[in-house]
Scaffold this motif. Structure first.
Motif, PDB file in Angstrom:
ATOM      1  N   ILE A 121       0.508  -1.305   0.280  1.00 36.21           N
ATOM      2  CA  ILE A 121       0.011  -0.186  -0.036  1.00 36.21           C
ATOM      3  C   ILE A 121       0.475   1.007   0.434  1.00 36.21           C
ATOM      4  O   ILE A 121       0.567   1.959  -0.639  1.00 36.21           O
ATOM      5  N   GLU A 122       2.090   1.204   0.949  1.00 35.19           N
ATOM      6  CA  GLU A 122       2.967   2.770   1.419  1.00 35.19           C
ATOM      7  C   GLU A 122       3.287   3.006   0.061  1.00 35.19           C
ATOM      8  O   GLU A 122       4.173   3.606  -0.594  1.00 35.19           O
ATOM      9  N   THR A 123       3.928   1.457  -1.309  1.00 33.93           N
ATOM     10  CA  THR A 123       4.796   1.175  -2.745  1.00 33.93           C
ATOM     11  C   THR A 123       3.609   2.392  -3.266  1.00 33.93           C
ATOM     12  O   THR A 123       3.633   3.527  -4.315  1.00 33.93           O
ATOM     13  N   ILE A 124       2.566   1.511  -3.720  1.00 31.30           N
ATOM     14  CA  ILE A 124       1.690   2.664  -4.851  1.00 31.30           C
ATOM     15  C   ILE A 124       0.801   3.513  -4.360  1.00 31.30           C
ATOM     16  O   ILE A 124       0.842   5.000  -5.214  1.00 31.30           O
ATOM     17  N   PHE A 125       0.837   4.472  -2.582  1.00 35.61           N
ATOM     18  CA  PHE A 125       0.704   5.557  -2.823  1.00 35.61           C
ATOM     19  C   PHE A 125       1.553   6.288  -2.375  1.00 35.61           C
ATOM     20  O   PHE A 125       1.122   7.324  -3.130  1.00 35.61           O
ATOM     21  N   GLU A 126       2.811   6.116  -2.655  1.00 39.19           N
ATOM     22  CA  GLU A 126       4.113   6.840  -2.957  1.00 39.19           C
ATOM     23  C   GLU A 126       4.161   7.088  -4.310  1.00 39.19           C
ATOM     24  O   GLU A 126       4.871   8.226  -4.764  1.00 39.19           O
ATOM     25  N   ASN A 127       3.860   6.211  -4.873  1.00 40.03           N
ATOM     26  CA  ASN A 127       3.923   5.669  -6.495  1.00 40.03           C
ATOM     27  C   ASN A 127       2.858   6.984  -7.112  1.00 40.03           C
ATOM     28  O   ASN A 127       3.195   6.497  -8.630  1.00 40.03           O
ATOM     29  N   LYS A 128       1.666   7.304  -7.069  1.00 38.45           N
ATOM     30  CA  LYS A 128       0.729   7.452  -7.069  1.00 38.45           C
ATOM     31  C   LYS A 128       1.367   9.212  -8.013  1.00 38.45           C
ATOM     32  O   LYS A 128       1.876  10.279  -7.538  1.00 38.45           O
TER      33      LYS A 128
END
Length: 134
Positions: free
Chosen positions: A127-134
């Motif tokens: 979740i953090e990976t996706i959230f940071e790469n939005k």
């Protein structure tokens, strides 16, 4: 879930990759939904649009490239990835679909073997990976 309906963790280890991915898909979806609601999102269209960034085969396959699995988790990832499914990918290629099945199988394995702390750890990373790469 009552204990009478819970799968014995040893039986969970014996399930095929498709069965593990089946439950893993639901487990991952709950983490994503919890996350989106925690952001204050409430409109169905908005929730669906955001959820797609987390639960699509493409997103899951990308995440699977970046996480560090234990040797045992890697074996369940491969079990899911290499499983032969009767269903086909709707919006992606076969390789991406298979990798995403492996992704889901890991969550299924962790869930069914009651490794909730590790399950949460991986979900948080994803979740953090996706959230940071939005």
């Amino acid at each position: 879930m009552s204990e009478a309906h819970k799968i014995d963790s040893n039986k969970g280890k014996l399930l095929n990759g498709i069965a593990l991915a089946y439950i893993g898909d639901a487990v991952w979806e709950v983490y994503v939904r919890d996350h989106l609601l925690s952001l204050g999102l409430t409109k169905p269209g908005q929730l669906q649009k955001e959820a797609t960034m987390y639960v699509s085969a493409k997103a899951q396959a990308k995440l699977a490239e970046d996480w560090n699995l234990t040797e045992e988790e890697q074996s369940y990832f491969l079990r899911g990835r290499n499983a032969h499914s009767k269903t086909t990918a709707k919006n992606t290629d076969v390789v991406t679909y298979r990798v995403s099945t492996g992704f889901e199988a890991v969550f299924g394995f962790l869930h069914l073997t009651n490794r909730i702390e590790r399950e949460s750890q991986l979900a948080e990373f994803c979740i953090e990976t996706i959230f940071e790469n939005k």
